[in-house]
Design an enzyme around this catalytic site. Structure first.
Site, short mmCIF file in Angstrom:
data_model
loop_
_atom_site.label_atom_id
_atom_site.label_comp_id
_atom_site.label_asym_id
_atom_site.label_seq_id
_atom_site.Cartn_x
_atom_site.Cartn_y
_atom_site.Cartn_z
N GLU A 73 -7.27 45.60 14.49
CA GLU A 73 -6.92 46.41 13.51
C GLU A 73 -7.59 46.48 12.23
OE1 GLU A 73 -5.11 48.70 14.64
OE2 GLU A 73 -3.74 47.93 16.41
N CYS B 240 4.68 45.82 13.18
CA CYS B 240 3.37 45.16 13.07
C CYS B 240 2.67 45.67 11.78
CB CYS B 240 2.86 45.34 14.39
SG CYS B 240 3.47 44.21 15.73
N HIS C 175 -3.61 43.46 17.77
CA HIS C 175 -2.64 44.00 18.62
C HIS C 175 -3.18 43.73 20.00
CE1 HIS C 175 -0.13 47.18 16.41
NE2 HIS C 175 0.72 46.13 17.06
N ARG D 10 10.32 54.41 15.42
CA ARG D 10 10.66 55.21 16.51
C ARG D 10 11.90 54.45 17.31
NH1 ARG D 10 8.92 55.38 21.49
NH2 ARG D 10 6.93 54.08 21.06
N1 PCA Z 1 4.56 44.70 18.18
C1 PCA Z 1 5.47 45.52 17.36
C2 PCA Z 1 6.31 44.76 16.55
C3 PCA Z 1 6.52 43.35 17.10
C4 PCA Z 1 5.31 43.25 18.24
O1 PCA Z 1 4.71 42.48 18.76
C5 PCA Z 1 4.54 46.44 16.85
O2 PCA Z 1 3.48 46.69 17.29
O3 PCA Z 1 4.87 46.99 15.51
#
Ligand code: PCA
Length: 214
Positions: A81, A144, A167, A91
């Protein structure tokens, strides 16, 4: 001994597991070099409380490098990211039932922060080792992104500390229920090791074209 902090999340959105935590657990205690040790910590998938846990770990460990990891089901790649935004818009409810809409993480903070990890260098190294990887320009508006923003807001005071957010896709087991892309835990762990090794080099990022057209 200098420390690296890796964070992963507890399961959310009805899933039984969160591969971000499963993966980083495998790296707890790993020594990428003689002076450095990795510590893995789990964060709750909860607005606010996740940042309190993170901040406590930052002050306890005083890490030189922080990589927060989360799951983004549907992603096709290990996703580095670039941008954390000062905006929460959930959401679905978080694990405590909160569902903030159009709120900020820090009222006085800037609109956004950039990751300070060498994203393109990590992507290049991962691809060279056969792991699908990309730079992503949105970490979403859920927990996140909230943790990524709060992390960058903390470490901006200590410019020598590199920090960022990654991610990861569904695990194969999860993807078999969702019929979408997946990445095995072994590949995620290998890509995280690359991310740590490249970040520890303390070099400026590579000048490679990795942007998106839209
Ligand atoms: N993914 C979520 C929150 C926790 C996770 O592992 C997100 O992308 O916000």
């Amino acid at each position: 001994m200098q420390q690296i902090l890796l964070t992963g999340f507890e399961p959310f959105a009805g899933e039984a597991s969160n591969p971000s935590w499963d993966a980083i657990q495998q790296l707890d205690g790993w020594r990428p070099d003689a002076e450095t040790i990795v510590r893995a910590r789990k964060l709750p998938c909860v607005f606010g409380h996740s940042l309190q846990v993170l901040e406590a770990e930052l002050s306890a460990l005083q890490p030189v490098l922080v990589i927060a990891v989360g799951q983004a089901g549907g992603r096709t790649c290990f996703s580095l990211e670039k941008v954390a935004i000062n905006y929460n818009d959930a959401r679905i409810p978080d694990n405590s039932g909160q569902q903030p809409v159009a709120t900020t993480t820090d009222d006085a903070g800037p609109a956004a922060y950039f990751s300070s990890l060498p994203l393109k260098h990590i992507v290049q190294k991962a691809r060279q080792q056969g792991i699908p990887a990309e730079v992503s320009f949105s970490a979403g508006t859920f927990v996140c992104n909230h943790v990524f923003y709060g992390l960058m807001h903390q470490v901006v005071k200590t410019p020598k500390v590199r920090a960022g957010f990654i991610h990861i896709p569904y695990s194969p087991q999860q993807a078999s229920r969702h019929q979408t892309a997946s990445m095995s835990l072994d590949l995620v762990v290998a890509a995280l090791k690359i991310s740590i090794e490249v970040s520890l080099l303390q070099q400026p990022d590579l000048q490679l074209a990795m942007g998106q057209l839209d």
